[in-house]
Motif scaffolding. Structure first.
Motif, mmCIF file in Angstrom:
data_model
loop_
_atom_site.group_PDB
_atom_site.id
_atom_site.type_symbol
_atom_site.label_atom_id
_atom_site.label_comp_id
_atom_site.label_asym_id
_atom_site.label_seq_id
_atom_site.Cartn_x
_atom_site.Cartn_y
_atom_site.Cartn_z
ATOM 1 N N SER A 1 0.791 -1.247 0.265
ATOM 2 C CA SER A 1 0.235 -0.153 -0.043
ATOM 3 C C SER A 1 0.886 1.137 -0.162
ATOM 4 C CB SER A 1 -0.969 -0.105 1.335
ATOM 5 O OG SER A 1 -0.243 0.108 2.324
ATOM 6 N N ASN A 2 0.198 2.472 -0.235
ATOM 7 C CA ASN A 2 1.087 3.598 -0.068
ATOM 8 C C ASN A 2 -0.511 4.635 0.406
ATOM 9 O OD1 ASN A 2 0.529 3.302 -3.066
ATOM 10 N ND2 ASN A 2 0.021 5.477 -2.561
ATOM 11 N N ASP A 3 0.238 5.829 0.828
ATOM 12 C CA ASP A 3 -0.600 6.918 1.401
ATOM 13 C C ASP A 3 -1.427 7.521 0.211
ATOM 14 O OD1 ASP A 3 -2.322 8.685 2.835
ATOM 15 O OD2 ASP A 3 -0.498 9.857 3.273
ATOM 16 N N TRP A 4 -2.483 7.915 0.306
ATOM 17 C CA TRP A 4 -3.301 8.859 -0.835
ATOM 18 C C TRP A 4 -4.255 9.843 0.012
ATOM 19 C CZ3 TRP A 4 -8.316 9.535 -1.811
ATOM 20 C CH2 TRP A 4 -8.669 9.979 -3.099
ATOM 21 N N ARG A 5 -3.845 11.050 -0.390
ATOM 22 C CA ARG A 5 -4.387 12.277 0.188
ATOM 23 C C ARG A 5 -4.996 13.343 -0.676
ATOM 24 N NH1 ARG A 5 -4.400 11.504 5.907
ATOM 25 N NH2 ARG A 5 -2.795 9.741 6.420
ATOM 26 N N ILE A 6 -6.173 13.709 -0.732
ATOM 27 C CA ILE A 6 -6.680 14.544 -1.712
ATOM 28 C C ILE A 6 -5.859 15.775 -1.557
ATOM 29 C CG2 ILE A 6 -8.490 15.856 -2.260
ATOM 30 C CD1 ILE A 6 -10.503 13.607 -1.847
ATOM 31 N N GLY A 7 -5.370 16.730 -2.408
ATOM 32 C CA GLY A 7 -4.519 17.769 -2.513
ATOM 33 C C GLY A 7 -3.018 17.519 -1.895
ATOM 34 N N LEU A 8 -2.523 16.421 -1.664
ATOM 35 C CA LEU A 8 -1.193 16.262 -1.230
ATOM 36 C C LEU A 8 -0.602 15.091 -2.325
ATOM 37 C CD1 LEU A 8 -1.628 16.313 2.575
ATOM 38 C CD2 LEU A 8 -0.691 18.026 1.066
ATOM 39 N N GLY A 9 -1.182 14.499 -3.104
ATOM 40 C CA GLY A 9 -0.617 13.324 -3.685
ATOM 41 C C GLY A 9 -0.455 12.273 -2.829
ATOM 42 N N MET A 10 0.504 11.551 -3.054
ATOM 43 C CA MET A 10 0.634 10.061 -2.300
ATOM 44 C C MET A 10 2.035 9.993 -1.696
ATOM 45 S SD MET A 10 -0.609 7.612 -5.272
ATOM 46 C CE MET A 10 -0.190 8.847 -6.650
ATOM 47 N N GLY A 11 2.040 9.266 -0.364
ATOM 48 C CA GLY A 11 3.310 9.195 0.194
ATOM 49 C C GLY A 11 3.880 7.740 0.335
ATOM 50 N N ASP A 12 5.129 7.465 0.408
ATOM 51 C CA ASP A 12 5.605 6.050 0.557
ATOM 52 C C ASP A 12 6.728 6.058 1.405
ATOM 53 O OD1 ASP A 12 5.478 3.495 -1.482
ATOM 54 O OD2 ASP A 12 7.233 3.693 -0.266
ATOM 55 N N ARG A 13 6.747 5.260 2.685
ATOM 56 C CA ARG A 13 7.684 5.288 3.596
ATOM 57 C C ARG A 13 9.084 4.794 3.177
ATOM 58 N NH1 ARG A 13 4.813 6.486 8.135
ATOM 59 N NH2 ARG A 13 2.392 6.058 8.228
ATOM 60 N N GLY A 14 9.121 4.055 2.280
ATOM 61 C CA GLY A 14 10.314 3.677 1.799
ATOM 62 C C GLY A 14 10.640 2.194 1.579
ATOM 63 N N ILE A 15 11.535 1.856 0.539
ATOM 64 C CA ILE A 15 11.708 0.662 0.383
ATOM 65 C C ILE A 15 13.308 0.573 0.378
ATOM 66 C CG2 ILE A 15 9.811 -0.007 -1.126
ATOM 67 C CD1 ILE A 15 11.753 0.295 -3.543
ATOM 68 N N ALA A 16 14.180 -0.559 0.458
ATOM 69 C CA ALA A 16 15.687 -0.721 0.520
ATOM 70 C C ALA A 16 15.820 -2.145 -0.270
ATOM 71 C CB ALA A 16 16.101 -0.624 1.662
ATOM 72 N N VAL A 17 17.057 -2.362 -0.823
ATOM 73 C CA VAL A 17 17.495 -3.386 -1.164
ATOM 74 C C VAL A 17 18.963 -3.839 -0.682
ATOM 75 C CG1 VAL A 17 18.612 -2.254 -3.425
ATOM 76 C CG2 VAL A 17 18.273 -4.789 -3.295
ATOM 77 N N ALA A 18 19.227 -5.086 -0.290
ATOM 78 C CA ALA A 18 20.435 -5.425 0.366
ATOM 79 C C ALA A 18 21.408 -6.100 -0.588
ATOM 80 C CB ALA A 18 20.054 -6.389 1.450
ATOM 81 N N PHE A 19 22.631 -6.072 -0.325
ATOM 82 C CA PHE A 19 23.551 -6.690 -1.375
ATOM 83 C C PHE A 19 23.209 -7.948 -1.879
ATOM 84 C CE2 PHE A 19 24.801 -8.512 2.806
ATOM 85 C CZ PHE A 19 25.007 -9.807 2.498
#
Length: 855
Positions: A616-634
């Motif tokens: 999922s991700n955040d979705w807010r009228i007037g602010l677009g969407m937000g994402d807390r982050g992803i990361a990849v290891a070696f």
């Protein structure tokens, strides 16, 4: 484990940064080779304790093959550094960062650097002409707004609007031809403290100030209502005084000075309003008043004309039309005393002729009020002789009125929106506008040579479509050196300046073309440590690449010639040259990085480019969407920070996804200590340690001057380190760690209560952490044991350039307004400032640096 105050870290960094004691080599670096094995021993000694970094490098290219060690020498340095010693001895086993035997090890050298500092080298962005980008999110969920344009008697022109598609606002000053002069808001640095307190500021120990914030979702700088939640901003209202600006929040007013200060006046009505309401009458009905408020000062400045506003027959989504009776009925122009705000009707359409409901007002008349806010009488202006010009949309005409409100002329114009008159002739300029989100229209500029006799325009300029944005247009004329310049502004234009060439209109400046910046949402980015290329993901799934530091420009990332790359979150696998992305409520995908396009790279044997379940991700009228982050290891393992699925669970959920489907649970391993929390930012280091940020509201010992900043208390977080519970060659995290390996008590944030604004931190090859402190505003660096290495930053708006070209307002440190995302490579630190809308490239400097080959 014992906890140190979050803000004592900054104090330690500041003290370290001011140390003047010289640093030198007590023993220069050496690397001795053990002939019986592949091991090499590195030795060196400093003249005093300091931060150091030790790397095995290719001396021909400077490329780091192995990050051996880094940290602050002293009581508790990171392993393998020796505690309480300025003399160090470190063994290199001949392997690279990924555990493989290094090629041509005999040709490699050791590099030791000590005493890290920072030097601002480049700023990309901060475009003073940017109020809009076609290459970013559009529509009714994007907060592109232009909310005012005004010409003052000294010829200066002021434009107010959102600096990007979720806020915050900017007020900028230009000369008559459209050349940028300065930014009024966000306010500048370096002003006397007493002249800035009206904004709401934190006073630092050195006497400098840092603006507070009204809301963190935009973010809304200052404690005034100049900017509110969800990207909403106030309006710039024309006024007679050349040295001040009038800001309207609905019908409440505030005066600010054109140099960005706030005059010392007693406040009225509420804490920050320092002017009476725009009109003293009818205030009890304000909540039902809508429409595009239009204001024009009278020639003597003692009064102003007010049009474009009217009472709604009902409010909200059930609005059925415009009021046809009462004080606020549609079809009126008021004349308002500037001192008392007493209003009288200056001109009105006959009450029985006012169109009220949607069917009456529809597209054939005022222009579909149901989906676009249009008034019967809209734009208004006055000339030096006291004539008043008004846009009568209902009757498809521009009215020329006497100073007593009598009709002198009617000029036929369909859908007139805004009007301006030449200061030196009878030339009249009119914009026409129709259209809305559910039905596209167009915006046009007309010029009449002589308002006293012309019935048709002498020149017509097609400007832009009217579709996503229902705001009104703004129109003004200004004289300079005997020439007249016509300014027109609208959200999707955003601003054009024309010279009146007599027979027609000559384009002098198009703001959209004058500045090259198209990426105006810089909240999330990541840097490729191999190439120094910067990848940006905005809140509407648009991605940009910055890959030429000689001529820096944000370029749209493309999958092929016609398909843009879509993502909210990004992570880089530098070893395998892949970019991982998370798009709006999709699985994490992978793309190859180094080609002309971003080629999809799905898992082996799969046609679907999906490495995780749908996230999922955040979705807010007037602010677009937000994402807390992803990361990849070696090893290709991934971590996500959002809930699974496409529902409305916007909490932070730290979930590890092992490389290879056979290595872990189908839905990944959920860390229970990071389930549905206010989380932001996630990274791996080269050893497989996992770092994640979150805010738990337990902030203590705020720095002096910040004790009462509620937003700072509510949004500051920490960074947590989790050591692998598995093996480097297998599943890094078969089980959740029982507890964090370390909690970094650093002021990381601001992590806004709403998901939309989530800061990111960076971790370099040595495990040093680079983090933003958005509201201070500073950037800090700590080693892997949380010892303070470096801190930089002081408040400044876009006119503060840190000593670079165009530095209009010098500052004693690197200027920042709201550092939000930080990343670092071996030689550079990168910071995004989402209030000044720019990316800062900061060179790492070192007091000492030496390289030695093996002996």
């Amino acid at each position: 484990m014992p906890r140190t105050s979050l803000f004592s870290v900054l104090l330690l960094i500041a003290v370290a940064g001011t140390q003047a004691e010289e640093l030198s080599w007590a023993k220069v670096p050496e690397m001795k080779v053990d002939a019986a094995s592949s091991q090499r021993t590195v030795t060196f000694e400093l003249s005093r304790m300091a931060d150091v970094e030790v790397a095995i490098v290719d001396p021909a290219t400077g490329t780091v093959v192995r990050h051996l060690a880094a940290g602050v020498l002293g009581k508790n340095p990171p392993v393998p550094l020796k505690a309480d010693s300025a003399a160090q001895q470190i063994v290199w086993d001949g392997k690279d960062d990924y555990g493989q035997t290094a090629a041509d090890a005999s040709k490699l050298a050791v590099r030791v650097r000590a005493g890290m500092g920072s030097k601002l080298k480049q700023i990309v962005g901060g475009d003073p002409y940017a109020f809009y980008s076609k290459e970013m999110g559009q529509g009714d969920h994007a907060a592109w707004r232009l909310t005012g344009m005004e010409v003052k008697s000294d010829g200066k022109v002021y434009v107010m609007g959102n600096a990007d598609n979720y806020g915050p606002p900017a007020i900028r000053q230009y000369d008559p031809k459209g050349d940028y002069l300065r930014t009024v808001f966000p306010p500048p640095a370096g002003k006397p403290l007493d002249a800035m307190k009206g904004w709401g500021v934190n006073v630092c120990e050195d006497g400098s100030y840092t603006p507070q914030y009204n809301d963190l979702s935009s973010p809304a700088l200052s404690k005034t209502p100049i900017c509110g939640t969800r990207g909403a901003i106030a309006d710039l209202v024309p006024s007679a005084d050349p040295n001040s600006l009038l800001i309207s929040f609905g019908y409440r007013l505030m005066t600010i000075n054109t140099d960005g200060t706030i005059p010392e006046k007693p406040v009225l009505e509420d804490r920050f309003v320092n002017e009476p309401s725009i009109i003293a009458d009818g205030k009890k009905d304000e909540t039902a008043v809508v429409g595009p408020m239009q204001v024009a000062p009278s020639p003597d400045g003692k009064s102003f004309y007010l049009s474009g506003i009217f009472g709604a027959a009902s409010t909200g989504r059930n609005r059925t039309g415009a009021s046809k009776t009462g004080f606020w009925r549609d079809g009126q122009i008021f004349k308002v005393d500037a001192a008392t705000r007493k209003a009288a009707v200056f001109f009105a359409l006959p009450e029985d002729k006012v169109l009220g409901d949607f069917k009456e007002r529809g597209p054939s008349a005022i222009a579909d009020f149901k989906y676009g806010t249009y008034a019967a009488l809209q734009g208004v202006t006055a000339d030096a002789e006291g004539h008043v010009f008004a846009c009568d949309r209902q009757n498809k005409r521009v009215l020329v009125l006497s100073g007593e409100g009598m009709i002198l002329r009617e000029i036929p114009v369909e859908y007139p929106d805004a009007v301006a008159v030449s200061p030196k002739s009878k030339a009249l300029y009119v914009t026409t506008r129709f259209g809305h989100f559910h039905g596209a229209g167009k915006l046009t500029l007309l010029k009449f040579n002589d308002w006293s006799k012309d019935t048709a325009p002498a020149a017509t300029e097609a400007l832009c479509p009217v579709h996503h944005f229902d705001q009104t247009t703004y129109l003004a004329a200004v004289e300079s050196n005997g020439e007249t310049f016509v300014w027109v502004a609208y959200a999707a234009l955003p601003v054009r300046v024309y010279k009146d060439a007599g027979a027609g209109l000559q384009l002098v400046k198009d703001f959209y073309e004058a500045g090259p910046q198209r990426a105006l949402d810089l909240q999330h980015f990541i840097v490729d440590p191999k190439t120094e290329n910067v990848y940006v993901a905005d809140g509407f799934n648009n991605c940009f690449l910055l890959n030429d530091w000689a001529k820096p420009q944000f370029k749209k990332l493309m999958v092929d010639e016609e398909t843009p790359l879509r993502a909210l979150s990004l992570a880089i696998d530098p070893r395998n040259r892949c970019l991982y992305t998370h798009q709006d409520r999709r699985a994490v995908a992978r793309f190859r990085m180094d080609g002309a396009f971003m080629d999809p790279a799905p898992p082996d044997g799969s046609k679907e480019n999906a490495f995780t379940p749908v996230v999922s991700n955040d979705w807010r009228i007037g602010l677009g969407m937000g994402d807390r982050g992803i990361a990849v290891a070696f090893d290709g393992s991934l971590v996500t920070m959002n809930a699974l699925g496409t529902g409305a669970d916007y909490g932070g959920h730290l979930r590890f996804h092992a490389a290879g489907k056979e290595k872990g649970p189908k839905d990944g391993l959920l860390f229970k200590t990071f389930e549905k929390v206010r989380a932001a930012g996630v990274r791996f280091d080269l050893q497989g340690n996992l770092y994640a940020g979150k805010s738990d509201g337990k902030v203590e010992n705020l720095p002096k001057g910040f004790e009462k900043d509620r937003n700072l208390l509510d949004s500051t977080g920490r960074i947590y380190k989790f050591a692998p519970t598995g093996s480097r060659g297998g599943n890094l995290f078969p089980t959740e760690p029982e507890a964090p390996a370390k909690v970094y008590e650093v002021p990381f944030g601001a992590i806004s209560p709403s998901f939309s604004r989530t800061p990111w931190f960076g971790v370099d090859g040595y495990g040093r952490i680079y983090y933003p402190s958005s509201l201070l505003p500073r950037v800090g660096v700590v080693d892997n044991e949380s010892n303070a290495v470096l801190s930089f930053g002081t408040y400044g708006n876009r006119d503060s350039m840190g000593g670079l070209e165009g530095d209009l307002v010098p500052t004693p440190d690197i200027p920042l307004a709201y550092p939000h995302c930080v990343d670092a490579t071996d030689d550079w630190i990168y910071v995004s400032d989402i209030v000044n809308i720019r990316l800062l490239r900061i060179e790492k400097t070192f007091m000492l640096s030496a390289t030695a080959k093996g002996q």
